[in-house]
Design a protein around this motif. Structure first.
Motif, short mmCIF file in Angstrom:
data_model
loop_
_atom_site.label_atom_id
_atom_site.label_comp_id
_atom_site.label_asym_id
_atom_site.label_seq_id
_atom_site.Cartn_x
_atom_site.Cartn_y
_atom_site.Cartn_z
N GLY A 128 0.78 -1.22 0.00
CA GLY A 128 0.00 0.00 0.00
C GLY A 128 0.81 1.27 0.00
O GLY A 128 0.24 2.36 -0.03
N TRP A 129 2.13 1.14 0.08
CA TRP A 129 2.95 2.34 -0.10
C TRP A 129 4.35 1.93 -0.50
O TRP A 129 4.71 0.74 -0.47
N LYS A 130 5.19 2.87 -0.88
CA LYS A 130 6.46 2.56 -1.50
C LYS A 130 7.67 2.82 -0.60
O LYS A 130 8.80 2.70 -1.03
N GLY A 131 7.42 3.16 0.65
CA GLY A 131 8.52 3.60 1.52
C GLY A 131 9.24 2.54 2.29
O GLY A 131 10.06 2.87 3.16
N GLY A 132 8.96 1.25 2.05
CA GLY A 132 9.62 0.19 2.80
C GLY A 132 8.94 -0.05 4.13
O GLY A 132 7.77 0.29 4.34
N THR A 133 9.67 -0.62 5.07
CA THR A 133 9.07 -0.99 6.36
C THR A 133 9.35 0.04 7.44
O THR A 133 8.93 -0.13 8.59
N ARG A 134 10.06 1.11 7.12
CA ARG A 134 10.37 2.16 8.10
C ARG A 134 9.65 3.45 7.70
O ARG A 134 9.88 3.99 6.63
N TYR A 135 8.79 3.91 8.58
CA TYR A 135 8.06 5.16 8.35
C TYR A 135 8.53 6.17 9.38
O TYR A 135 8.53 5.90 10.59
N GLN A 136 8.92 7.34 8.93
CA GLN A 136 9.42 8.36 9.84
C GLN A 136 8.32 9.34 10.21
O GLN A 136 7.73 9.99 9.36
N ILE A 137 8.06 9.43 11.51
CA ILE A 137 7.18 10.46 12.05
C ILE A 137 8.08 11.63 12.43
O ILE A 137 8.96 11.50 13.27
N HIS A 138 7.86 12.76 11.83
CA HIS A 138 8.79 13.87 11.94
C HIS A 138 8.72 14.56 13.31
O HIS A 138 7.70 14.49 14.01
N SER A 139 9.82 15.21 13.65
CA SER A 139 9.87 15.98 14.89
C SER A 139 8.99 17.23 14.75
O SER A 139 8.65 17.65 13.65
N ARG A 140 8.65 17.83 15.87
CA ARG A 140 7.81 19.02 15.84
C ARG A 140 8.54 20.19 15.18
O ARG A 140 7.91 21.03 14.53
N SER A 141 9.84 20.25 15.36
CA SER A 141 10.58 21.32 14.70
C SER A 141 10.59 21.12 13.19
O SER A 141 10.58 22.09 12.42
N GLN A 142 10.59 19.86 12.72
CA GLN A 142 10.51 19.61 11.29
C GLN A 142 9.15 20.00 10.74
O GLN A 142 9.04 20.45 9.60
N CYS A 143 8.10 19.88 11.55
CA CYS A 143 6.77 20.32 11.11
C CYS A 143 6.81 21.79 10.72
O CYS A 143 6.18 22.21 9.74
N SER A 144 7.55 22.58 11.51
CA SER A 144 7.59 24.02 11.28
C SER A 144 8.39 24.39 10.04
O SER A 144 8.35 25.54 9.59
N ARG A 145 9.13 23.45 9.48
CA ARG A 145 9.86 23.73 8.24
C ARG A 145 8.92 23.94 7.07
O ARG A 145 9.15 24.78 6.20
N CYS A 146 7.86 23.16 7.03
CA CYS A 146 6.90 23.31 5.94
C CYS A 146 5.76 24.23 6.33
O CYS A 146 5.26 24.99 5.50
N HIS A 147 5.33 24.16 7.59
CA HIS A 147 4.25 25.03 8.06
C HIS A 147 4.89 26.26 8.70
O HIS A 147 5.13 26.30 9.91
N ASN A 148 5.18 27.25 7.87
CA ASN A 148 5.98 28.38 8.33
C ASN A 148 5.30 29.72 8.00
O ASN A 148 4.28 29.77 7.32
N SER A 149 5.89 30.79 8.49
CA SER A 149 5.29 32.11 8.33
C SER A 149 5.26 32.56 6.88
O SER A 149 4.42 33.37 6.49
N TRP A 150 6.16 32.04 6.05
CA TRP A 150 6.24 32.49 4.66
C TRP A 150 5.02 32.02 3.87
O TRP A 150 4.61 32.67 2.92
N ASN A 151 4.47 30.84 4.22
CA ASN A 151 3.29 30.36 3.53
C ASN A 151 2.05 30.43 4.40
O ASN A 151 1.05 29.79 4.11
N LYS A 152 2.13 31.20 5.49
CA LYS A 152 0.99 31.42 6.40
C LYS A 152 0.60 30.14 7.13
O LYS A 152 -0.54 29.98 7.56
#
Length: 530
Positions: A128-152
């Motif tokens: 059901g997906w292509k990422g292998g058997t290891r799925y990474q749940i990102h850190s909260r600081s990594q969340c802020s890399r995409c959800h940032n002030s530049w894109n509101k």
């Protein structure tokens, strides 16, 4: 997750009163995983949205004002046939900022538990997906890399992704969107142009390609967006202003012939396509999906071929072999088109994987399952073991070179007079930090931020947002250094709000893209720079 009150039935993902499920036009590629999306608005509150249009009725900009305690949620699951729920990501608006949290689902899919701030890896079935058997749940600081002030901060629940969705086939969702106050009835007039379109649906190649780039790349690659290359791929930016066509790459050319970000008519000379086609550290985005989106690869290839070009491109003159990166790109195109007999395909893939040119072998890693590739550190980082491992400084210098795995570092850092000036000069980093401290700065860049590299967010009275460093200030003005390296003077009376960013602009998780030996080699080389 059940304790959040978002669902009346957590396992079945049944929304509680005041929580609405919604869809977006163009979801981000997730290595084949699928998502369910929800929005919760407190106490029957509504969203205030202002839309500005160009004269031709395309959207110029949108401004969304959110009620305090708005919550956005996304549950990610593997696709068919497993349909295994992996994590639920939550964004909560506290009135000042959006905060990201992740919940990991248990084995029987009945509930999910809050993940620690540093993130973790979760075992998942390969079906059901292509990422292998290891799925990474990102850190909260990594969340802020995409959800940032530049894109509101909010990427999906925006007019770009919701307007004209889902047309007339599901009026209940349309009516709910109008009731929420985000979308008024005018948003569903079909004569409004300049909207995203599904890359899997109808629309021109240009619309589909720009929509895919917006959904997958524009979180960072927009004006002052923090991306290491000066691209502006958000949908509303005209193509001629997007810094894509015939623009020389600033983060390495990967050995492509006469490379530019995009060479119209010449996919094998376009680094943007290489970033999509390759697997490994050159693959984009930096955070998130790591596997090749073959649908997007074909779409972007078609788009580049269809872009107007004044002279006949020389792409057709590049043979399909493994003598160069561009020729290897043409080999990949032939494999994707099914033009190679099975025996030749097998030997070609083996030769590509065995290539001593890392730029070429990265194109063929897709043909190995993720669990059979060189194991990168991921979240399995043992700093004590890494410090004890003997590193090769010569190889580390190659990894951290303008054309190496870590070429993106030169967007911000100078090393021996090469690179940017956003972050500290690393030319003599070992004269101020020992090896342990250098490693700590790579693993936890936000732990210690020098005052001169403290980034600030500024909101002007005109509604413009800037992220910058303060170079100097007096009673009336601030001199700022923007993330593209330019300077800008801002009158203090024009500042509506300013606040220091809680994290460094240097991304966390950079070491995750390297093998343990590569990380030791980089560390060894940096420790020689005195």
């Amino acid at each position: 997750l059940s304790a959040t009150g978002l669902f009346t039935d957590t396992s079945k993902q049944t929304p509680a009163p005041g929580v609405y499920q919604y869809q977006i036009i163009e979801p981000m590629w997730q290595d084949g995983a699928v998502s369910q999306r929800f929005i919760a608005l407190p106490d029957k509150s509504k969203i205030d949205t202002a839309i500005e249009y160009h004269a031709n009725q395309t959207i110029r900009r949108s401004t969304v004002t959110w009620p305090i305690d708005t919550v956005l949620a996304k549950t990610i699951s593997t696709g068919a046939p497993s349909h295994h729920k992996i994590e639920t990501q939550i964004l909560h608006y506290d009135g000042e900022s959006w905060n990201g949290y992740s919940y990991r689902w248990n084995k029987d899919g009945s509930d999910a538990d809050l993940v620690a701030a540093k993130g973790e890896e979760a075992p998942v079935p390969e079906q059901g997906w292509k990422g292998g058997t290891r799925y990474q749940i990102h850190s909260r600081s990594q969340c802020s890399r995409c959800h940032n002030s530049w894109n509101k901060y909010v990427l999906g629940f925006q007019p770009w992704q919701l307007k004209n969705l889902p047309h007339s086939d599901n009026p209940s969702i349309r009516e709910s969107a109008i009731a929420l106050g985000l979308l008024d009835s005018k948003f569903f007039e079909r004569n409004t142009r300049g909207l995203l379109t599904s890359s899997h649906g109808r629309g021109s190649t240009n619309q589909q390609a720009r929509s895919w780039l917006h959904a997958n790349c524009s979180a960072c690659h927009r004006r002052h967006g923090g991306g290491s290359a000066p691209l502006e791929v958000n949908f509303e930016v005209p193509l001629m202003q997007a810094a894509l066509l015939y623009e020389k790459p600033t983060r390495g050319d990967f050995g492509l012939d006469d490379a530019s970000i995009i060479v119209p008519g010449a996919p094998s000379k376009s680094t943007l396509l290489y970033r999509i086609t390759s697997t490994g550290s050159a693959h984009m985005p930096l955070i998130g999906p790591r596997e090749v989106d073959q649908h997007a690869e074909a779409l972007i290839t078609k788009w580049i071929n269809e872009l107007p070009h004044a002279t006949k491109p020389t792409d057709d003159n590049i043979e399909a072999n493994l003598s160069s990166t561009s020729s290897a790109m043409n080999v990949i195109a032939k494999i994707n088109a099914g033009e190679l007999p099975d025996a030749q395909r097998k030997t070609t893939i083996a030769a590509g994987l065995a290539s001593s040119n890392a730029n070429i072998s990265a194109l063929f890693l897709r043909f190995l399952s993720p669990d059979k590739r060189p194991r990168t550190l991921g979240l399995n980082l043992n700093t004590d073991a890494l410090l004890k491992l003997r590193g090769n400084a010569k190889h580390g210098k190659q990894v951290l070179s303008p054309t190496g795995k870590w070429a993106a570092c030169y967007a911000c850092h100078t090393i021996n007079e090469t690179g940017g000036k956003i972050g500290p000069d690393l030319s003599k980093v070992a004269s101020r930090l020992n090896k342990t401290q250098i490693l700590e700065s790579l693993v936890s860049p936000s732990k210690t931020i020098a005052p001169e590299f403290q980034a600030w967010s500024f909101e002007t009275a005109a509604g413009k947002t800037e992220t910058a460093f303060i170079v100097k200030q007096n009673k009336t003005d601030l001199t700022l250094r923007l993330v593209d390296g330019s300077t800008h003077t801002l009158n203090k009376t024009d500042i509506k709000k300013q606040s220091p960013l809680p994290t460094s602009l240097m991304p966390e998780g950079l070491l995750q893209t390297l093998t343990q030996q590569e990380a030791a080699d980089v560390l060894e080389w940096l420790s020689t720079l005195k």
